[in-house]
Design an enzyme around this catalytic site. Structure first.
Site, PDB file in Angstrom:
ATOM      1  N   THR A   1     -51.234  -0.428   0.516  1.00 42.90           N
ATOM      2  CA  THR A   1     -52.436  -0.195   1.207  1.00 42.90           C
ATOM      3  C   THR A   1     -53.702  -1.037   0.662  1.00 42.90           C
ATOM      4  O   THR A   1     -54.874  -0.958   1.082  1.00 42.90           O
ATOM      5  CB  THR A   1     -53.035   1.441   0.894  1.00 42.90           C
ATOM      6  OG1 THR A   1     -52.804   1.558  -0.559  1.00 42.90           O
ATOM      7  CG2 THR A   1     -51.897   2.416   1.582  1.00 42.90           C
TER       8      THR A   1
ATOM      9  N   VAL B   1     -54.135  -7.312   0.069  1.00 41.48           N
ATOM     10  CA  VAL B   1     -52.722  -8.179   0.251  1.00 41.48           C
ATOM     11  C   VAL B   1     -51.564  -7.566   0.861  1.00 41.48           C
ATOM     12  O   VAL B   1     -50.823  -8.061   1.604  1.00 41.48           O
ATOM     13  CB  VAL B   1     -52.281  -8.929  -1.001  1.00 41.48           C
ATOM     14  CG1 VAL B   1     -51.046  -9.766  -0.823  1.00 41.48           C
ATOM     15  CG2 VAL B   1     -53.388  -9.882  -1.573  1.00 41.48           C
TER      16      VAL B   1
ATOM     17  N   CYS C   1     -53.488 -17.214  -6.796  1.00 44.92           N
ATOM     18  CA  CYS C   1     -53.793 -17.687  -5.288  1.00 44.92           C
ATOM     19  C   CYS C   1     -54.301 -19.176  -5.408  1.00 44.92           C
ATOM     20  O   CYS C   1     -54.215 -19.946  -4.221  1.00 44.92           O
ATOM     21  CB  CYS C   1     -54.822 -16.839  -4.628  1.00 44.92           C
ATOM     22  SG  CYS C   1     -56.431 -16.565  -5.522  1.00 44.92           S
TER      23      CYS C   1
ATOM     24  N   GLN D   1     -63.334 -21.242  -4.283  1.00 48.24           N
ATOM     25  CA  GLN D   1     -62.775 -19.976  -3.958  1.00 48.24           C
ATOM     26  C   GLN D   1     -63.563 -19.104  -3.306  1.00 48.24           C
ATOM     27  O   GLN D   1     -64.539 -18.579  -3.528  1.00 48.24           O
ATOM     28  CB  GLN D   1     -62.355 -19.350  -5.454  1.00 48.24           C
ATOM     29  CG  GLN D   1     -61.292 -20.290  -6.166  1.00 48.24           C
ATOM     30  CD  GLN D   1     -60.894 -19.752  -7.561  1.00 48.24           C
ATOM     31  OE1 GLN D   1     -60.795 -20.544  -8.429  1.00 48.24           O
ATOM     32  NE2 GLN D   1     -60.770 -18.482  -7.558  1.00 48.24           N
TER      33      GLN D   1
ATOM     34  N   HIS E   1     -59.412 -20.482   0.201  1.00 46.87           N
ATOM     35  CA  HIS E   1     -59.772 -21.519  -0.903  1.00 46.87           C
ATOM     36  C   HIS E   1     -59.629 -22.718  -0.414  1.00 46.87           C
ATOM     37  O   HIS E   1     -58.617 -23.197   0.088  1.00 46.87           O
ATOM     38  CB  HIS E   1     -58.816 -21.058  -1.967  1.00 46.87           C
ATOM     39  CG  HIS E   1     -58.834 -19.715  -2.717  1.00 46.87           C
ATOM     40  ND1 HIS E   1     -59.957 -18.807  -2.682  1.00 46.87           N
ATOM     41  CD2 HIS E   1     -58.297 -19.260  -3.819  1.00 46.87           C
ATOM     42  CE1 HIS E   1     -59.669 -17.943  -3.402  1.00 46.87           C
ATOM     43  NE2 HIS E   1     -58.873 -18.056  -4.061  1.00 46.87           N
TER      44      HIS E   1
ATOM     45  N   ASN F   1     -56.157 -17.632   1.006  1.00 42.54           N
ATOM     46  CA  ASN F   1     -55.685 -17.278  -0.228  1.00 42.54           C
ATOM     47  C   ASN F   1     -54.935 -15.845  -0.133  1.00 42.54           C
ATOM     48  O   ASN F   1     -54.493 -15.114  -1.104  1.00 42.54           O
ATOM     49  CB  ASN F   1     -56.787 -17.057  -1.089  1.00 42.54           C
ATOM     50  CG  ASN F   1     -57.954 -16.469  -0.508  1.00 42.54           C
ATOM     51  OD1 ASN F   1     -58.708 -16.932   0.495  1.00 42.54           O
ATOM     52  ND2 ASN F   1     -58.623 -15.338  -1.084  1.00 42.54           N
TER      53      ASN F   1
END
Length: 350
Positions: free
Chosen positions: A13, A16, A131, A158, A256, A329
């Site tokens: 959830t 990612v 990442c 980033q 990124h 990322n």
């Protein structure tokens, strides 16, 4: 081992995790059962996977019964506790956290660079890099194979999604606050307007850049900076590679970017470098500045490859290249690499 392996997605959830679920529906269907695991507060939710609704179960020891491979994208403390439990039950754990990356008994894998490493996993765990490392390592690995990397100087730009949902929410709230104002024209005006609403960042990120990402480490370095150095060394098998890194947070939601100065053992040519990058798996060369063509986060968001532009030979060093690199990322920087590793392991079942 034969058959279609059973997969568990731990952290289904999360930001990612959601990308992983989309990828499972878009990539080759090699899986048998797919289980979705998350914290108890998320249990009972239903999420779409491969066109079917799957109920999220609470993370527990019993949840790993019959699971062959588990993809973990959870906070470090959750991985530290649960990954060894899953591995002890015979599950191959593919972990996206920072916990196991530098463990000498855990391979750190980027499938385009060192896929062979996935087979040697004494602890039953395979780690994926941070990442920021993933945003550049695929391009660096291809160049290293040809020229032999000897030093690396990197500055990162980033995106706020690297700090999770809180990072994205903070940027959007700050953008609403500053829109239509004259903020950013006087010393400290932005900081006063934002007040303590900086979220996971030490300073306002809207209309600003923040030269810090990660947690404090010794001698003024951040955890993100040391991670890029240590992980690059481990993945490329260059334990003494000189690496200098400065990580900067910028007001970008996802994607990124990095400037890269890469010094090599041998003299380089731009033509050969471009040829390598144009044919490297997982890399897109997008490099025609005269026509306004170079990668930016706004261009690469939602895509899988590492995009490379601004390829130049260093003005004062014929053995060095200057590059500008961009990657999503949340995709290659997290979900895609984890998924690719799991697919490598799954191939052992066929």
């Amino acid at each position: 081992m034969t058959g279609r392996p059973t997969l568990a997605v731990v952290g289904a959830t999360g930001v990612v995790g959601e990308v992983i679920l989309r990828m499972l529906s878009q990539r080759a269907d090699i899986w048998g059962e797919i289980r979705l695991l998350a914290s108890p507060r998320s249990a009972g939710r239903k999420l779409a996977v491969r066109g079917a609704e799957v109920e999220v179960a609470a993370l527990s020891e019993e949840a790993f019964d019959g699971v062959d491979i588990a993809m973990f994208d959870v906070p470090d403390e959750v991985s530290a506790r649960w990954a060894p439990i899953a591995a002890a039950k015979g599950v191959v754990v593919v972990d996206g956290s920072a916990v196991f990356r530098m463990d000498p008994e855990v391979p750190l894998v980027v499938p385009e660079v060192n896929p062979h490493a996935v087979r040697v996993r004494p602890r039953g765990i395979v780690a994926g890099p941070h990442c920021t490392t993933l945003s550049t390592i695929v391009a660096l690995g291809a160049l290293h194979a040809e020229f032999g990397l000897r030093e690396l100087v990197v500055s990162s730009y980033q995106a706020v999604s690297g700090a999770g949902r809180a990072g994205v929410q903070t940027l959007r709230e700050q953008l609403s606050l500053v829109a239509g104002t004259e903020l950013g024209t006087g010393p400290g005006d932005l900081r006063r307007a934002v007040g303590d609403r900086t979220g996971p960042f030490p300073e306002p990120v809207a209309l600003n850049v923040v030269p810090w990402a990660g947690e404090p480490r010794e001698d003024g370095w951040s955890s993100d900076e040391l991670a890029l150095r240590d992980e690059t060394r481990k993945i490329l098998g260059l334990p003494r590679l000189p690496v200098a890194v400065t990580c900067v947070r910028v007001p970008v939601v996802t994607g990124h970017a990095l400037t890269v100065h890469a010094g090599f053992e041998n003299e380089v040519t731009v033509d050969r470098a471009r040829e390598i990058l144009a044919t490297a798996p997982g890399v897109v060369l997008y490099d025609n500045p005269a026509a306004g063509e170079f990668p930016t986060p706004a261009d690469v968001v939602g895509t899988d490859p590492t995009w490379v532009g601004r390829v130049r030979r260093a003005l004062d060093d014929p053995t060095a290249l200057e590059l500008f690199v961009c990657a999503d990322n949340l995709r290659k920087g997290a979900a895609l690499n984890t998924t690719q590793i799991a697919e490598l392991v799954a191939a052992e079942f066929s």
